[in-house]
Design a protein around this motif. Structure first.
Motif, PDB file in Angstrom:
ATOM      1  N   PRO A  25       0.962  -1.214  -0.069  1.00 44.31           N
ATOM      2  CA  PRO A  25      -0.122  -0.049  -0.148  1.00 44.31           C
ATOM      3  C   PRO A  25       0.889   1.296  -0.008  1.00 44.31           C
ATOM      4  O   PRO A  25       1.817   1.321   0.838  1.00 44.31           O
ATOM      5  N   VAL A  26       0.452   2.066  -0.839  1.00 45.62           N
ATOM      6  CA  VAL A  26       1.071   3.547  -1.022  1.00 45.62           C
ATOM      7  C   VAL A  26       0.271   4.593  -0.303  1.00 45.62           C
ATOM      8  O   VAL A  26       0.677   5.534   0.119  1.00 45.62           O
ATOM      9  N   CYS A  27      -0.987   4.665  -0.784  1.00 43.94           N
ATOM     10  CA  CYS A  27      -1.924   5.800  -0.339  1.00 43.94           C
ATOM     11  C   CYS A  27      -3.227   5.174  -0.566  1.00 43.94           C
ATOM     12  O   CYS A  27      -3.592   4.309  -1.347  1.00 43.94           O
ATOM     13  N   SER A  28      -4.084   5.901  -0.031  1.00 48.58           N
ATOM     14  CA  SER A  28      -5.568   5.652  -0.172  1.00 48.58           C
ATOM     15  C   SER A  28      -6.489   7.086  -0.166  1.00 48.58           C
ATOM     16  O   SER A  28      -6.166   7.891   0.597  1.00 48.58           O
ATOM     17  N   GLY A  29      -7.574   6.710  -0.779  1.00 43.44           N
ATOM     18  CA  GLY A  29      -8.340   7.873  -0.855  1.00 43.44           C
ATOM     19  C   GLY A  29      -9.462   7.784  -2.014  1.00 43.44           C
ATOM     20  O   GLY A  29      -9.780   6.663  -2.243  1.00 43.44           O
ATOM     21  N   ARG A  30     -10.013   8.849  -2.283  1.00 40.81           N
ATOM     22  CA  ARG A  30     -11.011   8.947  -3.356  1.00 40.81           C
ATOM     23  C   ARG A  30     -10.416   9.424  -4.813  1.00 40.81           C
ATOM     24  O   ARG A  30      -9.644  10.210  -4.785  1.00 40.81           O
ATOM     25  N   VAL A  31     -10.795   8.804  -5.824  1.00 40.45           N
ATOM     26  CA  VAL A  31     -10.461   9.051  -7.123  1.00 40.45           C
ATOM     27  C   VAL A  31     -11.078  10.297  -7.570  1.00 40.45           C
ATOM     28  O   VAL A  31     -12.264  10.105  -7.754  1.00 40.45           O
ATOM     29  N   ASP A  32     -10.285  11.396  -8.116  1.00 40.36           N
ATOM     30  CA  ASP A  32     -10.847  12.398  -8.504  1.00 40.36           C
ATOM     31  C   ASP A  32     -11.044  12.742  -9.764  1.00 40.36           C
ATOM     32  O   ASP A  32     -11.910  13.273 -10.285  1.00 40.36           O
ATOM     33  N   ALA A  33     -10.244  11.871 -10.632  1.00 38.84           N
ATOM     34  CA  ALA A  33     -10.324  11.967 -12.042  1.00 38.84           C
ATOM     35  C   ALA A  33      -9.460  11.081 -12.628  1.00 38.84           C
ATOM     36  O   ALA A  33      -8.474  10.323 -12.093  1.00 38.84           O
ATOM     37  N   VAL A  34      -9.711  10.528 -13.989  1.00 39.65           N
ATOM     38  CA  VAL A  34      -8.970   9.607 -14.652  1.00 39.65           C
ATOM     39  C   VAL A  34      -8.977  10.102 -16.017  1.00 39.65           C
ATOM     40  O   VAL A  34      -9.828  10.701 -16.672  1.00 39.65           O
ATOM     41  N   THR A  35      -7.982   9.727 -16.654  1.00 38.24           N
ATOM     42  CA  THR A  35      -7.593  10.079 -18.150  1.00 38.24           C
ATOM     43  C   THR A  35      -8.686   8.911 -18.922  1.00 38.24           C
ATOM     44  O   THR A  35      -9.289   7.922 -18.463  1.00 38.24           O
ATOM     45  N   GLU A  36      -9.055   9.515 -20.253  1.00 37.14           N
ATOM     46  CA  GLU A  36     -10.031   8.791 -20.846  1.00 37.14           C
ATOM     47  C   GLU A  36      -9.406   7.384 -21.100  1.00 37.14           C
ATOM     48  O   GLU A  36     -10.252   6.677 -21.286  1.00 37.14           O
ATOM     49  N   ASP A  37      -8.135   7.310 -21.487  1.00 36.30           N
ATOM     50  CA  ASP A  37      -7.820   6.004 -21.689  1.00 36.30           C
ATOM     51  C   ASP A  37      -7.529   5.055 -20.544  1.00 36.30           C
ATOM     52  O   ASP A  37      -7.285   3.939 -20.594  1.00 36.30           O
ATOM     53  N   GLY A  38      -7.535   5.549 -19.314  1.00 37.98           N
ATOM     54  CA  GLY A  38      -7.510   4.904 -18.085  1.00 37.98           C
ATOM     55  C   GLY A  38      -6.226   4.576 -17.433  1.00 37.98           C
ATOM     56  O   GLY A  38      -5.868   3.794 -16.787  1.00 37.98           O
ATOM     57  N   SER A  39      -5.241   5.236 -18.046  1.00 40.16           N
ATOM     58  CA  SER A  39      -3.764   4.890 -17.765  1.00 40.16           C
ATOM     59  C   SER A  39      -3.212   5.824 -16.659  1.00 40.16           C
ATOM     60  O   SER A  39      -2.305   5.517 -15.986  1.00 40.16           O
ATOM     61  N   ILE A  40      -4.175   7.013 -16.303  1.00 46.53           N
ATOM     62  CA  ILE A  40      -3.602   7.941 -15.183  1.00 46.53           C
ATOM     63  C   ILE A  40      -4.729   8.120 -14.285  1.00 46.53           C
ATOM     64  O   ILE A  40      -5.983   8.351 -14.787  1.00 46.53           O
ATOM     65  N   LEU A  41      -4.512   8.131 -13.124  1.00 40.85           N
ATOM     66  CA  LEU A  41      -5.629   8.739 -12.132  1.00 40.85           C
ATOM     67  C   LEU A  41      -4.976   9.648 -11.034  1.00 40.85           C
ATOM     68  O   LEU A  41      -3.957   9.843 -10.984  1.00 40.85           O
ATOM     69  N   TRP A  42      -6.001  10.571 -10.551  1.00 34.92           N
ATOM     70  CA  TRP A  42      -5.599  11.469  -9.614  1.00 34.92           C
ATOM     71  C   TRP A  42      -6.471  11.077  -8.280  1.00 34.92           C
ATOM     72  O   TRP A  42      -7.638  10.959  -8.542  1.00 34.92           O
ATOM     73  N   LEU A  43      -5.787  10.815  -7.357  1.00 34.62           N
ATOM     74  CA  LEU A  43      -6.103  10.345  -6.217  1.00 34.62           C
ATOM     75  C   LEU A  43      -6.115  11.499  -5.018  1.00 34.62           C
ATOM     76  O   LEU A  43      -5.279  12.258  -4.768  1.00 34.62           O
ATOM     77  N   GLN A  44      -7.486  11.899  -4.387  1.00 35.15           N
ATOM     78  CA  GLN A  44      -7.569  12.878  -3.228  1.00 35.15           C
ATOM     79  C   GLN A  44      -7.588  11.963  -1.963  1.00 35.15           C
ATOM     80  O   GLN A  44      -8.577  11.205  -1.890  1.00 35.15           O
ATOM     81  N   ALA A  45      -6.413  12.308  -1.245  1.00 38.00           N
ATOM     82  CA  ALA A  45      -6.195  11.373   0.020  1.00 38.00           C
ATOM     83  C   ALA A  45      -6.797  12.564   1.029  1.00 38.00           C
ATOM     84  O   ALA A  45      -6.576  13.760   0.864  1.00 38.00           O
ATOM     85  N   ALA A  47      -6.948  15.076   3.933  1.00 30.12           N
ATOM     86  CA  ALA A  47      -5.923  15.905   4.602  1.00 30.12           C
ATOM     87  C   ALA A  47      -4.654  15.951   3.930  1.00 30.12           C
ATOM     88  O   ALA A  47      -3.508  16.501   4.234  1.00 30.12           O
ATOM     89  N   GLU A  48      -4.563  15.734   2.441  1.00 30.46           N
ATOM     90  CA  GLU A  48      -3.399  15.810   1.479  1.00 30.46           C
ATOM     91  C   GLU A  48      -3.619  16.429   0.406  1.00 30.46           C
ATOM     92  O   GLU A  48      -4.967  16.570  -0.379  1.00 30.46           O
ATOM     93  N   ASN A  49      -2.683  16.806  -0.655  1.00 34.99           N
ATOM     94  CA  ASN A  49      -3.063  17.317  -1.618  1.00 34.99           C
ATOM     95  C   ASN A  49      -3.304  16.114  -2.856  1.00 34.99           C
ATOM     96  O   ASN A  49      -3.016  14.903  -2.480  1.00 34.99           O
ATOM     97  N   ARG A  50      -4.036  16.411  -3.931  1.00 30.51           N
ATOM     98  CA  ARG A  50      -4.078  15.568  -4.692  1.00 30.51           C
ATOM     99  C   ARG A  50      -2.902  14.830  -5.488  1.00 30.51           C
ATOM    100  O   ARG A  50      -2.041  15.890  -5.906  1.00 30.51           O
ATOM    101  N   LYS A  51      -2.874  13.445  -5.790  1.00 31.65           N
ATOM    102  CA  LYS A  51      -1.794  12.885  -6.233  1.00 31.65           C
ATOM    103  C   LYS A  51      -2.102  11.985  -7.655  1.00 31.65           C
ATOM    104  O   LYS A  51      -3.147  11.676  -7.652  1.00 31.65           O
ATOM    105  N   LEU A  52      -0.915  12.059  -8.503  1.00 32.16           N
ATOM    106  CA  LEU A  52      -1.059  11.515  -9.716  1.00 32.16           C
ATOM    107  C   LEU A  52      -0.526  10.092  -9.811  1.00 32.16           C
ATOM    108  O   LEU A  52       0.697   9.935  -9.211  1.00 32.16           O
TER     109      LEU A  52
END
Length: 92
Positions: A25-45, A47-52
């Motif tokens: 495990p690296v991080c957990s949270g809610r997925v904020d956005a995903v690229t159209e092809d599904g290769s990248i996601l942004w996670l909002q953990a 009390a932390e900034n959004r991460k790619l």
């Protein structure tokens, strides 16, 4: 519910997930956005900034919840197109 890996990241927007790298495990949270092809996601953990996170860097997304879209995988090769010939309505 036990977390399970989700291969199609396009289904994850708004989902609660755990990001793993090489099974750890690296991080957990809610997925904020995903690229159209599904290769990248942004996670909002919390009390932390959004991460790619990128699949190309061997990150995995594990679902912490049960959602309908997580159960099915559709590929273009498995789709069959059906069509029917419709007759014009007959006048009574």
């Amino acid at each position: 519910m036990r977390p399970r890996p989700i291969n199609d990241w396009t289904t994850l927007v708004g989902a609660s997930v755990e990001i793993r790298l090489q099974g750890r495990p690296v991080c957990s949270g809610r997925v904020d956005a995903v690229t159209e092809d599904g290769s990248i996601l942004w996670l909002q953990a919390p009390a932390e900034n959004r991460k790619l996170y990128e699949k190309a860097e061997f990150y995995e997304a594990w679902a912490n919840e049960d959602r309908t879209g997580f159960h099915y995988r559709v590929s273009r090769s498995s789709l069959t197109i059906f069509h029917a010939t419709l007759r014009p309505k007959e006048k009574l």
